[in-house]
Design a protein around this motif. Sequence first.
Motif, PDB file in Angstrom:
ATOM      1  N   SER A  90       8.715  11.067  -2.364  1.00  0.00           N
ATOM      2  CA  SER A  90      10.014  10.432  -1.844  1.00  0.00           C
ATOM      3  C   SER A  90       9.553   9.550  -0.964  1.00  0.00           C
ATOM      4  O   SER A  90       8.567   9.392  -0.430  1.00  0.00           O
ATOM      5  CB  SER A  90      10.676  11.736  -1.258  1.00  0.00           C
ATOM      6  N   GLU A  91      10.576   8.891   0.073  1.00  0.00           N
ATOM      7  CA  GLU A  91      10.213   7.971   0.965  1.00  0.00           C
ATOM      8  C   GLU A  91       9.507   8.648   2.088  1.00  0.00           C
ATOM      9  O   GLU A  91       8.899   8.086   2.692  1.00  0.00           O
ATOM     10  CB  GLU A  91      11.670   7.457   1.318  1.00  0.00           C
ATOM     11  N   ALA A 101       0.917  -1.269   0.086  1.00  0.00           N
ATOM     12  CA  ALA A 101      -0.007  -0.181  -0.023  1.00  0.00           C
ATOM     13  C   ALA A 101       0.790   1.135   0.105  1.00  0.00           C
ATOM     14  O   ALA A 101       0.479   2.325  -0.654  1.00  0.00           O
ATOM     15  CB  ALA A 101      -0.916   0.081   1.260  1.00  0.00           C
ATOM     16  N   VAL A 102       2.021   1.172   0.643  1.00  0.00           N
ATOM     17  CA  VAL A 102       2.832   2.380   0.739  1.00  0.00           C
ATOM     18  C   VAL A 102       4.195   2.551   0.143  1.00  0.00           C
ATOM     19  O   VAL A 102       5.000   3.128   0.671  1.00  0.00           O
ATOM     20  CB  VAL A 102       2.948   2.982   2.311  1.00  0.00           C
ATOM     21  N   LYS A 103       4.244   1.516  -0.932  1.00  0.00           N
ATOM     22  CA  LYS A 103       5.456   1.263  -1.526  1.00  0.00           C
ATOM     23  C   LYS A 103       5.477   2.430  -2.632  1.00  0.00           C
ATOM     24  O   LYS A 103       4.556   2.944  -3.124  1.00  0.00           O
ATOM     25  CB  LYS A 103       5.660   0.095  -1.951  1.00  0.00           C
ATOM     26  N   GLU A 141       2.472  10.290  -2.753  1.00  0.00           N
ATOM     27  CA  GLU A 141       1.145  10.759  -2.885  1.00  0.00           C
ATOM     28  C   GLU A 141       0.484   9.767  -4.004  1.00  0.00           C
ATOM     29  O   GLU A 141       1.094   9.790  -5.023  1.00  0.00           O
ATOM     30  CB  GLU A 141       0.851  12.278  -3.264  1.00  0.00           C
ATOM     31  N   PHE A 142      -0.646   9.197  -3.504  1.00  0.00           N
ATOM     32  CA  PHE A 142      -1.285   8.316  -4.690  1.00  0.00           C
ATOM     33  C   PHE A 142      -1.906   8.978  -5.696  1.00  0.00           C
ATOM     34  O   PHE A 142      -2.732   9.928  -5.345  1.00  0.00           O
ATOM     35  CB  PHE A 142      -2.222   7.281  -3.976  1.00  0.00           C
ATOM     36  N   THR A 143      -1.589   8.999  -6.884  1.00  0.00           N
ATOM     37  CA  THR A 143      -2.180   9.795  -7.938  1.00  0.00           C
ATOM     38  C   THR A 143      -2.112   9.026  -9.192  1.00  0.00           C
ATOM     39  O   THR A 143      -1.648   7.994  -9.623  1.00  0.00           O
ATOM     40  CB  THR A 143      -1.398  10.973  -7.848  1.00  0.00           C
ATOM     41  N   VAL A 144      -3.040   9.548 -10.321  1.00  0.00           N
ATOM     42  CA  VAL A 144      -2.942   9.001 -11.527  1.00  0.00           C
ATOM     43  C   VAL A 144      -2.579  10.071 -12.392  1.00  0.00           C
ATOM     44  O   VAL A 144      -2.603  11.427 -12.325  1.00  0.00           O
ATOM     45  CB  VAL A 144      -4.305   8.587 -12.161  1.00  0.00           C
ATOM     46  N   ILE A 145      -1.594   9.836 -13.404  1.00  0.00           N
ATOM     47  CA  ILE A 145      -0.975  10.795 -14.227  1.00  0.00           C
ATOM     48  C   ILE A 145      -1.092  10.296 -15.856  1.00  0.00           C
ATOM     49  O   ILE A 145      -1.127   8.929 -16.015  1.00  0.00           O
ATOM     50  CB  ILE A 145       0.490  11.015 -13.996  1.00  0.00           C
ATOM     51  N   GLY A 146      -1.009  11.042 -16.836  1.00  0.00           N
ATOM     52  CA  GLY A 146      -1.176  10.707 -18.281  1.00  0.00           C
ATOM     53  C   GLY A 146      -2.195  11.633 -19.101  1.00  0.00           C
ATOM     54  O   GLY A 146      -2.884  12.391 -18.553  1.00  0.00           O
ATOM     55  N   ASP A 147      -2.001  11.153 -20.329  1.00  0.00           N
ATOM     56  CA  ASP A 147      -3.017  11.938 -21.039  1.00  0.00           C
ATOM     57  C   ASP A 147      -4.516  12.020 -20.940  1.00  0.00           C
ATOM     58  O   ASP A 147      -5.141  12.763 -21.139  1.00  0.00           O
ATOM     59  CB  ASP A 147      -2.741  11.302 -22.594  1.00  0.00           C
ATOM     60  N   THR A 148      -4.820  10.738 -20.340  1.00  0.00           N
ATOM     61  CA  THR A 148      -6.126  10.792 -19.930  1.00  0.00           C
ATOM     62  C   THR A 148      -6.791  11.706 -18.704  1.00  0.00           C
ATOM     63  O   THR A 148      -7.610  12.480 -18.986  1.00  0.00           O
ATOM     64  CB  THR A 148      -6.844   9.355 -19.378  1.00  0.00           C
TER      65      THR A 148
END
Length: 533
Positions: free
Chosen positions: A467-468, A344-346, A472-479
């Motif tokens: 960083s360690e 979960a936090v890797k 931040e959990f996120t989504v990135i990209g063209d969508t």
Amino acid sequence: MLYKLISTEGEQTFELRGGSPLVVGRALNSDIPVFDPTISRKHAEVGLDENGVHVTDLGSSNGTFLNGARIDAARLSPGDVITFGKVAFRLKEIAPTPESVTLRTPVSLASAPLNQTIVRPMLPPASGGWVAALRPSGPTAVVEEDEAAAEGQRIQQKLAKLMEVAMELTRAVTVEALLARIAERASQIFDTDRVAILLLDEGGALVPKISRDKKGSDAGRTVPQSIARRVVEEQAAILSDNAGEDQRFGGQSILMQRVRSAMCVPLVGKEKIHGVLYVDNVTTTHRFGDEDLNFLIAFSGIAAVAIENSQFAERIRQEALVRSNFERYFAPQLAARIATSPDAVKLGGEKRQVAVLFSDIRGFTPLSESMNPDEIAHLLTEYFTEMVECVFRHGGTLDKFIGDAVMAQWGAPIGAPDDPDRAMAAAIDMIRELEVLNVKWRGQGRPELQVGIGLTYGEVFAGNIGSEKRLEFTVIGDTVNTANRLCSAAEGGEILISDEMRRALSKVPKLHARPPLDVKGKSNPVPIYSIVP
């Protein structure tokens, strides 16, 4: 009476008992090892008989001295200072304490035979548990009728001591604090030179966690792996009162560490072995006996359960903390699933198909200029609370707030076949809930809000980025970029979706085709649709 030779600096103590004279020397296998360059390999002999303590020099290079005078042989009296080379010891007469009698003198056994090794399989809890471990064991453990009462009293004293230990260990807050208390209590009870605890990791390797000398300092020595591994593999407690001579335990390794007498027992919890508890003796001639081993087995049982409970409590606290953090961004059901995931936090992530939603307040900047900071904060708090509730109600993930905008997504880190449909339902729900809020605010004489929403579906990179120290959990990209562009193009109260989103829906609402939209990075305009109320 008992006698001890205590170094004048108080760092070494050697207990003297009747029997063959003990050799003082620099050799690793000396009965009284003193590692100093002024000490010969076989420097002197010290013995105890009915007339007291006597010492004999063995032709040492730097001599043996009694109260400053060089001697070849002499009788010692309590308080005398005997010096081997340049290392001085004082003879002290001591009386046996009740505790030492309780813990070290088995009934009808007198004392355990010298040069013995005991390998005792651990009893399962159903076999009598810790109480059974306290009873004398072995073929000579026969209690006469007139000694039964004394034996019962001794067992009661031991049980009281174990109860005291159990109560104390339950007060430890963390596993680290618990291990320190276990080591401290074991050192006090068994009067050892070293106490060490090794715990098994997920791969089955024994990892040193604590190693303390009698002063509570770091012992700086490793536990003989030959003993520790056999304890784990055979699930047996081991006592060796002549460890350096016992080749079954890798005698040379133990000899190099000056181990004279050692006990090692497995820390057996309710379902598994957590590690080993090890005690040894390097500076005194006392050798552990059968009753010492029995008591250490009982002690380790309490320690193992305490470790198991502490680890469980720590795991619950950690999962609660992780879950509370995730619940800020994920729906509660999704947060519970993520909190129990070891990854979960890797750092890192993966490519996933997700539905992305952007919602932005129209005309918020000029509106905010007419309001004071408290009014703005109160208005946004009410607005964001309802919008996030819409996202969570339909199983979405709150990615972030960007000023007065909301970014949410469906499909990461855990996806479902109906992610596009739930994202669509959340968008419609957000428009309806805002209408309810506007009615409320209108009645209070407060400003109303309008939002534009953009939705699309496609591949993104999803994962913990940063960083360690800060992830931040996120989504990135063209969508993501396309959804943001659709949101910017939407009018107040309008939901715009891409053609990819339209094709991903299992149930398509009424749509109105809008002119294709130019999106940065795309060579052709993007077909878009407006949801018809």
